[in-house]
Design an enzyme around this catalytic site. Structure first.
Site, PDB file in Angstrom:
ATOM      1  N   TRP A 178     -36.563 -64.616   8.152  1.00 19.28           N
ATOM      2  CA  TRP A 178     -37.036 -65.938   7.742  1.00 19.28           C
ATOM      3  C   TRP A 178     -37.241 -66.885   8.921  1.00 19.28           C
ATOM      4  O   TRP A 178     -37.815 -67.946   8.757  1.00 19.28           O
ATOM      5  CB  TRP A 178     -36.049 -66.585   6.751  1.00 19.28           C
ATOM      6  N   ASN A 179     -36.723 -66.548  10.098  1.00 19.99           N
ATOM      7  CA  ASN A 179     -36.747 -67.585  11.148  1.00 19.99           C
ATOM      8  C   ASN A 179     -38.131 -67.788  11.767  1.00 19.99           C
ATOM      9  O   ASN A 179     -38.457 -68.886  12.198  1.00 19.99           O
ATOM     10  CB  ASN A 179     -35.663 -67.347  12.201  1.00 19.99           C
ATOM     11  N   LYS A 202     -42.259 -56.408   3.493  1.00 15.41           N
ATOM     12  CA  LYS A 202     -41.262 -57.067   2.642  1.00 15.41           C
ATOM     13  C   LYS A 202     -40.708 -58.222   3.486  1.00 15.41           C
ATOM     14  O   LYS A 202     -39.890 -58.027   4.368  1.00 15.41           O
ATOM     15  CB  LYS A 202     -40.144 -56.075   2.303  1.00 15.41           C
ATOM     16  N   GLU A 278     -35.907 -54.769  15.994  1.00  8.23           N
ATOM     17  CA  GLU A 278     -35.753 -56.006  16.779  1.00  8.23           C
ATOM     18  C   GLU A 278     -34.585 -56.747  16.151  1.00  8.23           C
ATOM     19  O   GLU A 278     -34.739 -57.387  15.108  1.00  8.23           O
ATOM     20  CB  GLU A 278     -37.026 -56.849  16.685  1.00  8.23           C
ATOM     21  N   CYS A 312     -33.600 -65.416  17.727  1.00  6.94           N
ATOM     22  CA  CYS A 312     -32.861 -64.291  18.297  1.00  6.94           C
ATOM     23  C   CYS A 312     -32.727 -64.420  19.812  1.00  6.94           C
ATOM     24  O   CYS A 312     -31.859 -63.807  20.409  1.00  6.94           O
ATOM     25  CB  CYS A 312     -33.577 -62.993  17.961  1.00  6.94           C
ATOM     26  N   GLU A 490     -42.343 -54.863  20.904  1.00  4.88           N
ATOM     27  CA  GLU A 490     -43.457 -55.451  20.158  1.00  4.88           C
ATOM     28  C   GLU A 490     -44.258 -56.319  21.114  1.00  4.88           C
ATOM     29  O   GLU A 490     -43.688 -57.014  21.951  1.00  4.88           O
ATOM     30  CB  GLU A 490     -42.919 -56.288  18.992  1.00  4.88           C
TER      31      GLU A 490
HETATM   32  P1  NAP Z   1     -31.345 -60.188   7.877  1.00  2.00           P
HETATM   33  O1  NAP Z   1     -30.358 -60.726   6.927  1.00  2.00           O
HETATM   34  O2  NAP Z   1     -31.031 -58.934   8.583  1.00  2.00           O
HETATM   35  O3  NAP Z   1     -32.701 -60.071   7.048  1.00  2.00           O
HETATM   36  C1  NAP Z   1     -33.887 -59.614   7.636  1.00  2.00           C
HETATM   37  C2  NAP Z   1     -34.731 -58.942   6.575  1.00  2.00           C
HETATM   38  O4  NAP Z   1     -34.035 -57.810   6.078  1.00  2.00           O
HETATM   39  C3  NAP Z   1     -35.033 -59.820   5.371  1.00  2.00           C
HETATM   40  O5  NAP Z   1     -36.298 -59.490   4.878  1.00  2.00           O
HETATM   41  C4  NAP Z   1     -33.957 -59.400   4.387  1.00  2.00           C
HETATM   42  O6  NAP Z   1     -34.311 -59.623   3.047  1.00  2.00           O
HETATM   43  C5  NAP Z   1     -33.878 -57.920   4.668  1.00  2.00           C
HETATM   44  N1  NAP Z   1     -32.613 -57.307   4.292  1.00  2.00           N
HETATM   45  C6  NAP Z   1     -31.400 -57.883   4.131  1.00  2.00           C
HETATM   46  N2  NAP Z   1     -30.492 -56.957   3.784  1.00  2.00           N
HETATM   47  C7  NAP Z   1     -31.138 -55.771   3.731  1.00  2.00           C
HETATM   48  C8  NAP Z   1     -30.750 -54.431   3.427  1.00  2.00           C
HETATM   49  N3  NAP Z   1     -29.496 -54.119   3.125  1.00  2.00           N
HETATM   50  N4  NAP Z   1     -31.692 -53.473   3.478  1.00  2.00           N
HETATM   51  C9  NAP Z   1     -32.955 -53.763   3.815  1.00  2.00           C
HETATM   52  N5  NAP Z   1     -33.395 -55.009   4.098  1.00  2.00           N
HETATM   53  C10 NAP Z   1     -32.488 -55.992   4.064  1.00  2.00           C
HETATM   54  O7  NAP Z   1     -31.708 -61.226   9.021  1.00  2.00           O
HETATM   55  P2  NAP Z   1     -32.149 -62.736   8.849  1.00  2.00           P
HETATM   56  O8  NAP Z   1     -30.914 -63.518   8.558  1.00  2.00           O
HETATM   57  O9  NAP Z   1     -33.302 -62.853   7.939  1.00  2.00           O
HETATM   58  O10 NAP Z   1     -32.709 -63.057  10.300  1.00  2.00           O
HETATM   59  C11 NAP Z   1     -31.911 -63.448  11.336  1.00  2.00           C
HETATM   60  C12 NAP Z   1     -31.587 -62.271  12.239  1.00  2.00           C
HETATM   61  O11 NAP Z   1     -32.798 -61.713  12.734  1.00  2.00           O
HETATM   62  C13 NAP Z   1     -30.808 -62.696  13.453  1.00  2.00           C
HETATM   63  O12 NAP Z   1     -29.805 -61.770  13.720  1.00  2.00           O
HETATM   64  C14 NAP Z   1     -31.860 -62.709  14.546  1.00  2.00           C
HETATM   65  O13 NAP Z   1     -31.318 -62.560  15.828  1.00  2.00           O
HETATM   66  C15 NAP Z   1     -32.720 -61.573  14.141  1.00  2.00           C
HETATM   67  N6  NAP Z   1     -34.051 -61.672  14.733  1.00  2.00           N
HETATM   68  C16 NAP Z   1     -34.377 -60.822  15.732  1.00  2.00           C
HETATM   69  C17 NAP Z   1     -35.618 -60.922  16.350  1.00  2.00           C
HETATM   70  C18 NAP Z   1     -35.985 -59.996  17.477  1.00  2.00           C
HETATM   71  O14 NAP Z   1     -37.165 -59.933  17.805  1.00  2.00           O
HETATM   72  N7  NAP Z   1     -35.066 -59.266  18.060  1.00  2.00           N
HETATM   73  C19 NAP Z   1     -36.531 -61.889  15.931  1.00  2.00           C
HETATM   74  C20 NAP Z   1     -36.170 -62.743  14.897  1.00  2.00           C
HETATM   75  C21 NAP Z   1     -34.912 -62.611  14.304  1.00  2.00           C
HETATM   76  P3  NAP Z   1     -33.719 -60.874   2.232  1.00  2.00           P
HETATM   77  O15 NAP Z   1     -34.180 -62.083   2.928  1.00  2.00           O
HETATM   78  O16 NAP Z   1     -34.336 -60.720   0.897  1.00  2.00           O
HETATM   79  O17 NAP Z   1     -32.240 -60.719   2.248  1.00  2.00           O
END
Ligand code: NAP
Length: 513
Positions: A178-179, A202, A278, A312, A490
């Site tokens: 979502w970020n 998704k 990522e 991130c 990426e």
């Molecule tokens: P998240 O909770 O891991 O969710 C990311 C995505 O995965 C969402 O679409 C979420 O769906 C889905 N998801 C959640 N639980 C899942 C499961 N058990 N199986 C499959 N999919 C699942 O992360 P977030 O809170 O949205 O994002 C923040 C995180 O992303 C931080 O840790 C940040 O550092 C990281 N990030 C990394 C990068 C990079 O390039 N390295 C860039 C941006 C963000 P729902 O929303 O429906 O739960």
């Protein structure tokens, strides 16, 4: 108040009740979107939907279908049906669709940015910047589509020929956070489309409306039906199981938390699926005695406070050398204290709401833990929940000094507007502290000594290093981490490789020229 606001995202009815509680009827803006399956915008087969709320106000801004397994399968069917046609189009045609998609997204920048701010919270200027950033991936990979070259390798036997082909992996699934609700999607679609793959995305359930608008733009730019498909669901585990259990899906690209990334690695074992991950980060930000202090503090603020600290690549550990430590803390404290917090659609706001109350809880937990263990609060340091902040999830931009390795903020992603500063004495100590993390996404440092600049850049165990800058993201660079920040890259010239299989062909008995 606090408990009424908590976990509002998973309880939209509660959000309405909370809004009414404080005498404000929730405004339903009616930004309702649908799933995109094979070129058709459709409801979920169950016809159920979920609400999307504004983290600044708790108001419901729209809704999306809550897909079930049959909807995910239908999207995979559509992507599989479109694959042969898309991959056999001339690369120049795929490139045109990508470039037109970038143009359409730019034409719709204001609308997409407004929806992004409404559901995600970031200030409008940042949202508009992200729309531009999202478009840049499609534009960049429009160029890369035409440069997917193979190789002719000199054969050991002169009678033979050796060809190396690079071919699309096939149907791809993307799971996005979502970020950065627009850019994290196009960073996957861009290279996938360039390579000749078709996709199912998704998006995070907090920000699906932005995702739908981006897909509409790609579709309106001429992407054939089924090349990109959208499923939204509150049951992300079910979506993942359906995707990972379908043999037609050959690759999954995930951006999100390390915790979920590890779960996907386990799921991928079932059919040995290809993955790009990522994941989370915990960026160190080093400021050496010889740094330009204004530049260093401005870079630090850009890195730490963009998107209210929910990136991130955010600085999460700030190490300042003794000689400039006090000056940096003073300057940082002054600048952060002046940052305006409020709804992202208000002019002059620098810090919007956090995504939800869990985000506020986490930021506050890190601050309170640090203070309890001896850190000094320079500015901020608390929830904002009075007056206009009452219905949203706001946290005061905060600076802490005297942070030590035993504090939560030193090891966990804060994902909030909290800057924790520590002091160091020597370059060797700074490198050791910086590398002392399970994460390896991004690191930053400031120095005017060119020899140190090269030494430090080489020694940092991170996929990305910003030297004398706090902003490192762009479409033309290879973005990604090491260690528990994931694998794969990426963007950049290598971004398309993640969506290509390499095939070697030995042609025997051709003869010599
Ligand atoms: P998240 O909770 O891991 O969710 C990311 C995505 O995965 C969402 O679409 C979420 O769906 C889905 N998801 C959640 N639980 C899942 C499961 N058990 N199986 C499959 N999919 C699942 O992360 P977030 O809170 O949205 O994002 C923040 C995180 O992303 C931080 O840790 C940040 O550092 C990281 N990030 C990394 C990068 C990079 O390039 N390295 C860039 C941006 C963000 P729902 O929303 O429906 O739960």
């Amino acid at each position: 108040m606090q408990s009424g606001k908590r976990n509002r995202r998973s309880d939209p009815a509660g959000a309405r009740a909370a809004a009414e509680e404080v005498g404000q009827m929730a405004v339903i803006t009616g930004k309702d979107e649908r799933l995109l399956v094979g070129g058709e915008w459709v409801e979920a087969s169950s016809e159920s939907r979920f609400d999307v709320t504004n983290p600044a106000t708790g108001e419901v801004v729209g809704s999306m279908p809550d897909a079930g397994p049959e909807d995910v399968e239908a999207a995979i069917d559509a992507a599989a049906a479109a694959l042969d046609g898309w991959k056999s189009l001339p690369a120049i045609e795929r490139a045109r669709v990508l470039r037109r998609s970038a143009d359409v997204i730019r034409e719709r920048k204001d609308e997409i940015a407004a929806v992004m701010t409404a559901e995600q919270g970031k200030p409008l200027a940042e949202a508009a910047g992200e729309v531009e950033y999202a478009a840049s991936f499609l534009e960049w990979f429009g160029g890369e589509a035409e440069r997917v070259y193979g190789q002719v390798v000199p054969a050991v036997n002169p009678q033979n020929r050796v060809l190396v082909l690079r071919q699309p992996v096939g149907v791809v699934a993307a799971i996005t956070p979502w970020n950065f609700p627009a850019a994290m999607m196009t960073r996957k679609f861009g290279p996938a489309m360039a390579a000749g793959c078709t996709s199912v995305v998704k998006p995070a359930s907090a920000t699906p409306l932005t995702a739908a608008l981006v897909l509409r733009a790609i579709e309106d730019a001429g992407a054939p039906p089924g090349v990109v498909n959208l499923v939204t669901s509150r049951s992300s585990g079910m979506v993942a199981e359906t995707i990972f259990g379908d043999r037609r899906v050959r690759k999954i690209s995930f951006t999100g938390s390390t915790e979920v990334g590890k779960e996907l690695i386990r799921l991928s074992a079932g059919q040995v699926k290809r993955l790009s991950l990522e994941l989370g980060g915990h960026a160190p930000y080093l400021i050496f005695d010889d740094a330009d202090l204004e530049e260093a503090v401005d870079g630090l603020i850009a890195s730490k406070f963009r998107n209210a600290g929910q990136t991130c690549v955010c600085a999460n550990r700030i190490y300042v050398q003794s000689g400039v430590h006090d000056a940096v803390v003073r300057l940082l404290g002054e600048k952060v204290a002046r940052m305006v917090v409020g709804p992202g659609d208000r002019p002059g706001v620098a810090i919007g709401p956090l995504i939800d109350e869990r985000g506020v809880d986490k930021a506050d937990q890190h601050v309170q833990d640090a203070i309890r263990r001896g850190a000094h609060l320079v500015t901020g340091g608390g929830r904002l929940d009075d007056g206009e902040y009452a219905r949203g999830s706001f946290y005061a931009p905060t600076v802490l000094d005297g942070v030590t390795p035993d504090m939560l903020i030193s090891t966990e992603e804060t994902f909030g507007p909290v800057a924790g500063v520590s002091r160091f004495e020597t370059e060797e100590e700074a490198i050791r502290l910086a590398n002392d993390s399970v994460y390896g996404l991004c690191a930053y440092f400031h120095t005017r000594d060119y020899a140190r600049l090269l030494r430090v850049a080489e020694q940092l165990e991170y996929g990305i290093v910003g030297a004398n800058t706090g902003i490192i993201s762009a479409a033309n660079v290879p973005f990604g981490g090491v260690k528990e920040s994931g694998y794969g890259r990426e963007g950049g010239a290598v971004g398309v490789d993640e969506y290509l299989d390499v095939k070697y062909v030995l042609v025997a008995g051709v003869g010599t020229p």
